[in-house]
Design a protein around this motif. Structure first.
Motif, PDB file in Angstrom:
ATOM      1  N   THR A 141       0.817  -1.211   0.000  1.00  0.00           N
ATOM      2  CA  THR A 141       0.000   0.000   0.000  1.00  0.00           C
ATOM      3  C   THR A 141       0.854   1.266   0.000  1.00  0.00           C
ATOM      4  O   THR A 141       1.858   1.349   0.715  1.00  0.00           O
ATOM      5  N   ARG A 200       1.169   4.203   1.547  1.00  0.00           N
ATOM      6  CA  ARG A 200       0.703   4.913   2.751  1.00  0.00           C
ATOM      7  C   ARG A 200       1.642   6.090   3.020  1.00  0.00           C
ATOM      8  O   ARG A 200       2.802   5.906   3.393  1.00  0.00           O
ATOM      9  N   GLU A 243      -3.831   6.613   1.919  1.00  0.00           N
ATOM     10  CA  GLU A 243      -3.538   5.276   1.405  1.00  0.00           C
ATOM     11  C   GLU A 243      -3.943   5.235  -0.053  1.00  0.00           C
ATOM     12  O   GLU A 243      -5.100   5.482  -0.388  1.00  0.00           O
ATOM     13  N   LYS A 264      -7.319   9.091   7.398  1.00  0.00           N
ATOM     14  CA  LYS A 264      -7.351   9.566   8.782  1.00  0.00           C
ATOM     15  C   LYS A 264      -6.835  10.994   8.856  1.00  0.00           C
ATOM     16  O   LYS A 264      -5.927  11.384   8.100  1.00  0.00           O
ATOM     17  N   TRP A 266      -3.834   3.265  16.239  1.00  0.00           N
ATOM     18  CA  TRP A 266      -4.240   3.083  14.838  1.00  0.00           C
ATOM     19  C   TRP A 266      -3.033   3.233  13.919  1.00  0.00           C
ATOM     20  O   TRP A 266      -2.828   2.422  13.015  1.00  0.00           O
ATOM     21  N   ASP A 291      -0.643   0.200  14.332  1.00  0.00           N
ATOM     22  CA  ASP A 291      -1.169  -1.033  13.743  1.00  0.00           C
ATOM     23  C   ASP A 291      -1.135  -1.001  12.222  1.00  0.00           C
ATOM     24  O   ASP A 291      -0.979  -2.043  11.572  1.00  0.00           O
ATOM     25  N   SER A 292      -1.267   0.167  11.631  1.00  0.00           N
ATOM     26  CA  SER A 292      -1.295   0.291  10.167  1.00  0.00           C
ATOM     27  C   SER A 292       0.102   0.362   9.556  1.00  0.00           C
ATOM     28  O   SER A 292       0.297  -0.047   8.401  1.00  0.00           O
ATOM     29  N   ASP A 294       6.679   2.963   4.824  1.00  0.00           N
ATOM     30  CA  ASP A 294       5.673   4.027   4.760  1.00  0.00           C
ATOM     31  C   ASP A 294       6.375   5.380   4.879  1.00  0.00           C
ATOM     32  O   ASP A 294       7.430   5.507   5.509  1.00  0.00           O
TER      33      ASP A 294
END
Length: 421
Positions: free
Chosen positions: A262, A264, A279, A285, A377, A380-381, A386
């Motif tokens: 992804t 991100r 993303e 977010k 959050w 965890d992502s 990234d």
């Protein structure tokens, strides 16, 4: 909070492997003696015959290095046939290297006239090799010649750590990185031994960097722009036997693959005290943040997720801010859901002690603080690779070698860091 390399963690997340510049691979192996015996039973260096041959090839095929010789790992192997036409040539190791490393088989190319074969790579130090040659004479009769020699052992070695490894799936900003235990003097020799293939094709370049905090030198392959999602990358590093300078040898090849997941990318605005997470180009977010204060501002520039830890102990003493509990800047905290984005100690992490400042003021010692729920959050992502883009701070742009700060260079500036530019 703000910390530097070397602060211990009380609990670690298994979600991400540590980055290359913070790790050292265990490149050594148990010592295991190789087979030093030549094809006729004589050991290289014992004055055995130069080769064994059959039929009419005897005396017509010449192998260099000659049998029984001990040569440097970078010595080319050449095979010539006087009048005959060469068929197959193999240069094969006999057992393990003297230090237990699995040695490489030597590849090469046959000249257009069919009379000369020359190796195209270096050999593993401390290894016995057998050259096997087939040749055909003018009458069409084929014969086989064999010859043994040995490479000298490495008096000094240089270790190398590759990132990423093991078919990892990474973010769009993670370069392919090789970090060295000792500085490399002959950068061009190393870079010529490196090959990268991508599907789809991606334009980029190798570039040489030194981390300003650790002093670790590395060579990274960075695309001109972020990796496209779904890219498959294969590294072939034919490093075994390369002298990195002053007789310090690399001993192993590296072959590995990884893929890109992804896209991100997070945008932290330190002036507005917000961070927007995207993303694949879509905002997912929006967070209120509290970044580095005016006394300890957060870096500006593009940074890349290097690793994450569920709990990190952060102390002011470790970054030479304050060693006394009497200081207003003293801290010694277990910080949760910490995502590292520089070697020098910049994290995105939970900072509940600054909840009243989230979205209003920058009150940290250089990190990007989030509420507990938002930090969980983000943690965890997050995956290695990234991207976090920081703007609006009073601090300079992060150094190109501080973590994966190379994205702060243009494509042309990055290409200029190649030893072969």
């Amino acid at each position: 909070m703000f910390r530097t390399f070397g602060i211990s963690a009380s609990r670690r997340s298994g979600a991400l492997a540590a980055p290359a510049l913070l790790l050292a691979l265990a490149l050594g192996a148990a010592a295991c003696g190789g087979d030093d015996t030549s094809s006729d039973g004589a050991a290289p260096g014992d004055g055995g015959p130069a080769a064994t041959a059959s039929a009419s090839a005897a005396g017509k095929v010449t192998v260099s290095p000659a049998a029984g010789k001990s040569v440097a790992p970078g010595t080319p192997v050449t095979v010539t046939a006087a009048g005959d036409t060469l068929g197959t040539v193999t240069v094969t190791p006999k057992g393990k290297a003297s230090d237990g490393v699995d040695p490489v088989e030597v590849t090469g190319k046959l000249a257009a006239d069919g009379h000369t074969w020359t190796s195209d790579r270096t050999m593993t130090p401390g290894t016995a090799y057998t050259v096997t040659v087939t040749a055909t004479d003018a009458a069409g009769k084929q014969a086989t010649t064999t010859s043994d020699f040995r490479t000298t052992a490495a008096g000094k070695v240089n270790g190398v750590t590759a990132t990423p490894l093991n078919n990892a799936v990474v973010g769009v900003g993670l370069p392919l990185s090789l970090a060295f235990d000792k500085p490399v003097a002959d950068k061009a020799a190393v870079e010529r031994a490196l090959s990268i293939t991508t599907t789809p094709a991606v334009k980029g370049s190798w570039g040489w960097l030194t981390d300003p905090l650790t002093g670790i030198q590395r060579v990274d392959w960075r695309p001109d722009t972020y990796w496209p999602t779904g890219t498959k990358v294969t590294l072939t590093a034919r490093l075994s036997g390369i002298d990195t300078g002053d007789g310090r040898f690399l001993r192993r090849d590296i072959h590995d693959t990884f893929s890109v997941g992804t896209a991100r990318i997070s945008y932290a605005d330190l002036a507005k005290h917000t961070m927007r997470v995207t993303e694949n180009g879509r905002t997912v977010k929006n967070f209120k943040i509290s970044g580095g204060s005016s006394a300890f501002p957060t870096w500006n520039g593009t940074m890349v997720v290097m690793a994450k830890q569920s709990t990190v102990r952060m102390t002011s003493a470790s970054v030479n801010i304050a060693t006394s509990e009497d200081s207003a800047d003293f801290y010694d905290e277990d910080v949760h859901n910490a995502v590292r984005i520089t070697t020098s100690g910049t994290f995105v992490h939970a900072a509940p002690w600054n909840d009243r400042y989230m979205g209003k003021q920058n009150k940290s010692h250089g990190c990007i603080g989030l509420s507990d729920a938002d930090a969980k959050w983000f943690f965890d992502s997050a995956v290695r690779g990234d991207v976090v883009v920081s703007t609006g701070s009073t601090r300079a742009v992060v150094d190109k070698g501080n973590g994966y700060g190379e994205w702060n260079l243009s494509a042309d500036q990055w290409h200029a860091l190649s030893a072969l530019a």
